[in-house]
Design an enzyme around this catalytic site. Structure first.
Site, mmCIF file in Angstrom:
data_model
loop_
_atom_site.group_PDB
_atom_site.id
_atom_site.type_symbol
_atom_site.label_atom_id
_atom_site.label_comp_id
_atom_site.label_asym_id
_atom_site.label_seq_id
_atom_site.Cartn_x
_atom_site.Cartn_y
_atom_site.Cartn_z
ATOM 1 C CG ASP A 132 18.333 -13.011 -7.785
ATOM 2 O OD1 ASP A 132 18.034 -11.903 -8.265
ATOM 3 O OD2 ASP A 132 17.621 -13.631 -6.972
ATOM 4 N NE ARG A 133 28.573 -13.083 -7.987
ATOM 5 C CZ ARG A 133 29.567 -12.691 -7.194
ATOM 6 N NH1 ARG A 133 29.348 -11.766 -6.265
ATOM 7 N NH2 ARG A 133 30.763 -13.222 -7.323
#
Length: 295
Positions: A132-133
């Site tokens: 995930d970012r």
């Protein structure tokens, strides 16, 4: 790029031998149309029989640049790079792949820029382990289509081990547990939710430290669902510190979920070397642990 294998026992066909080396049907099709296949230096067809002592060589065509993907000169922290793999220590806040909100400066864009600067002929990164970012840590990238195929097979055979450090809110009841709860997309949001209609998701954890308001855990994934760790701990009513999407509280000034992909291990299918890559704990998570310990 060329790869050569010795034949150590008779094989009824070249195609069967290449399948045994992990050459998928798709890669084999690419070899027939744009690459080369030879036995003992001579071009060969898929049906040829192989004998002990034969040398099989394939020439993979270069994977040229995707013109829709920009090259970025943004920095990347390389933990390891060879002909087949690129292992990166990703900072929190950097998207892995281009999307509507960012098409110019994601990890993929930076990898392309890195390879262009190095004069590489293969310019299409294959992301094997995506984060995930706002999750930091180890990202595994295959440098060509065969490496990607072999990495996918290792994952399918559960021969890749990924270890995460996470900080969950509150006090977990058990020092070790396996969370086996199916996950599905929440139709009303961007999160994942436990649902009998979801896909099976298995997360194992071990408590490594307990504090007044949080618990530090080492986590191993046995499946790879979207937001799996975040959604599973939220389902236990212990969301990760800083994880606003899943209701995690803010502590220690952390502005993202307390989740770090700390270690990746696998046996390299090309040379059978045991590979282990470790990402040091980033500064923001170190500060969080210091704050928790002080309180």
């Amino acid at each position: 790029m060329e790869l050569t294998w010795p034949v150590t026992k008779p094989v009824s066909s070249l195609k069967r031998f290449l399948t045994q080396q992990g050459i998928s049907h798709r890669v084999f099709s690419d070899l027939k149309t744009a690459g080369t296949i030879s036995v003992n230096g001579q071009s060969a067809t898929a049906a040829v029989d192989l004998q002990v002592g034969d040398q099989v060589t394939i020439g993979l065509p270069a994977e040229e640049s995707d013109p829709t993907v920009a090259a970025s000169d943004g920095p990347i922290q390389v933990l390891f790079e060879n002909r087949d793999w690129l292992i990166i220590d990703k900072p929190a806040g950097l998207n892995v792949v281009p999307g509507p909100a960012n098409r110019e400066d994601t990890l993929v864009n930076r990898i392309k820029g890195h390879w262009v600067a190095a004069g590489s002929t293969d310019l299409r990164p294959h992301i094997v382990t995506r984060l995930d970012r706002f999750t930091s840590g180890v990202v595994w990238v295959a440098r060509h289509r065969l490496a990607n195929s072999l990495a996918s097979q290792l994952q399918a055979d559960h021969l890749v081990h990924k270890s995460y450090l996470a900080v969950a809110a509150g006090s977990l009841d058990k020092d070790h547990d396996v969370i086996d709860l199916p996950l599905a997309s929440d139709p009303g949001g961007y999160n994942q939710m436990v649902s009998p209609d979801g896909r099976r998701a298995i997360t194992e954890y071990w408590v490594t430290a307990r504090f007044a308001t949080a618990t530090v855990v080492r986590v191993q994934l046995h499946t790879g669902r979207t937001h799996q760790i975040r959604a599973h701990f939220a389902a236990l009513d212990h969301p990760l510190i800083g994880d606003a999407l899943y209701g995690g509280p803010e502590l220690g000034g952390l502005t993202r979920q307390a989740l770090h992909a700390q270690k990746l291990t696998f046996t390299d299918p090309f040379d059978q070397t045991a590979r282990e890559f470790v990402s040091p704990l980033p500064a923001d998570l170190s500060r969080l642990l210091t704050t928790l310990q002080a309180n």
